[in-house]
Design a protein around this motif. Structure first.
Motif, short mmCIF file in Angstrom:
data_model
loop_
_atom_site.label_atom_id
_atom_site.label_comp_id
_atom_site.label_asym_id
_atom_site.label_seq_id
_atom_site.Cartn_x
_atom_site.Cartn_y
_atom_site.Cartn_z
N VAL A 1 0.84 -1.21 0.00
CA VAL A 1 0.00 0.00 0.00
C VAL A 1 0.87 1.26 0.00
CG1 VAL A 1 -1.79 1.29 1.24
CG2 VAL A 1 -1.87 -1.20 1.19
N ALA A 2 1.99 1.22 0.76
CA ALA A 2 2.79 2.44 0.96
C ALA A 2 3.75 2.73 -0.19
CB ALA A 2 3.57 2.33 2.27
N LEU B 1 2.91 5.25 -2.86
CA LEU B 1 2.94 6.61 -2.31
C LEU B 1 4.36 7.12 -2.16
CD1 LEU B 1 0.21 6.25 0.46
CD2 LEU B 1 0.05 7.68 -1.57
N GLY C 1 -0.69 4.25 4.71
CA GLY C 1 -0.85 2.81 4.49
C GLY C 1 -1.43 2.12 5.71
N LEU D 1 -5.16 3.07 6.11
CA LEU D 1 -6.03 2.41 5.13
C LEU D 1 -6.19 0.92 5.43
CD1 LEU D 1 -4.97 4.22 1.85
CD2 LEU D 1 -7.32 3.98 2.65
N ARG E 1 -4.74 -0.19 -1.34
CA ARG E 1 -3.74 0.39 -2.25
C ARG E 1 -4.40 1.29 -3.29
NH1 ARG E 1 -0.76 -3.87 -5.88
NH2 ARG E 1 -2.89 -3.97 -6.65
N SER F 1 -5.07 4.63 -1.97
CA SER F 1 -3.94 5.30 -1.31
C SER F 1 -3.59 6.64 -1.95
CB SER F 1 -2.71 4.39 -1.27
OG SER F 1 -2.22 4.17 -2.58
#
Length: 226
Positions: free
Chosen positions: A107-108, A111, A123, A126, A155, A158
């Motif tokens: 997820v991160a 970004l 992340g 979320l 994700r 995000s």
């Protein structure tokens, strides 16, 4: 409300041996900001091809596509990728998580690549929102299908997309798990004020959206307000 996606007279065909196979013919429709929209139809009706064109993943033979105020026909591949990066989220049937990254990293990392200093914090928030607050350090192989799809949903949101495209998001899940993922998608969508476009063969799922476009043989059969 302003329109976020406008499709006019779209046509797409592929070479099949020595013949041209027309997949989509004379497709026109518009989607407004914050609207939830389903594209349905039997296998081979052109749903996934249409989604790819709408998102600028592929180019039409003719017709115009205006996404987030930009005519994407005129853009080169890098420009289309930049537009997607800034405005578009995706959820796919097969999750498309990176197996060597943990749930949190999946997820991160997108970004971080955009230079967001709060990538890890966003992340974590979320993943907690999608019910995976205790799964940050788990790798995709350590997660069930439903959990992997929830990571994919986290994700997708995000980068706070203006529009999110979901291609058969419940296709690989059992009915109960699929239902949970859809509820989550709708809930996050409402919170974020994102436009949601879902390709599905599941009529129950389609009925949860505000508008349904029905495809058959590459043409629009009907458009229904739910």
């Amino acid at each position: 409300m302003a329109k976020i996606l406008s499709i006019q007279n779209l046509k797409k065909s592929y070479k099949s041996g020595s013949k041209d196979l027309t997949v989509l013919e004379d497709i026109s429709f518009e989607i407004e900001e914050k609207e939830t929209f389903a594209i349905i139809g039997p296998s081979g009706s052109g749903k996934t091809t249409l989604l790819g064109l709408c998102a600028g993943l592929d180019q039409p033979d003719s017709g115009s596509i205006e996404l987030c105020g930009t005519f994407i026909n005129d853009l080169n591949e890098d420009e289309r990728a930049l537009l997607r990066n800034q405005n578009v989220g995706f959820v796919f049937q097969d999750f498309q998580l990176i197996p060597t990254l943990t749930a949190l990293e999946n997820v991160a990392v997108p970004l971080e690549l955009r230079g967001d200093k709060n990538a890890t914090k966003i992340g974590m928030e979320l993943l907690t929102k999608v019910g995976l607050g205790d799964r940050f350090d788990h790798y995709p192989t350590q997660l069930s299908g439903g959990e992997q799809q929830r990571v994919a949903v986290a994700r997708a949101f995000s980068n706070r997309p203006a529009i999110l495209f979901a291609d058969e998001p419940t296709g690989n899940l059992d009915e109960e798990t699929g239902q949970k993922v859809i509820d989550l998608l709708m809930e996050l969508n409402q919170d974020a004020g994102t436009t949601l476009v879902i390709v599905t063969h599941d009529l129950e799922l389609a009925r949860k959206t505000q508008k349904i476009l029905r495809l058959k043989g590459g043409r629009i059969l009907e458009t229904l307000k739910v």
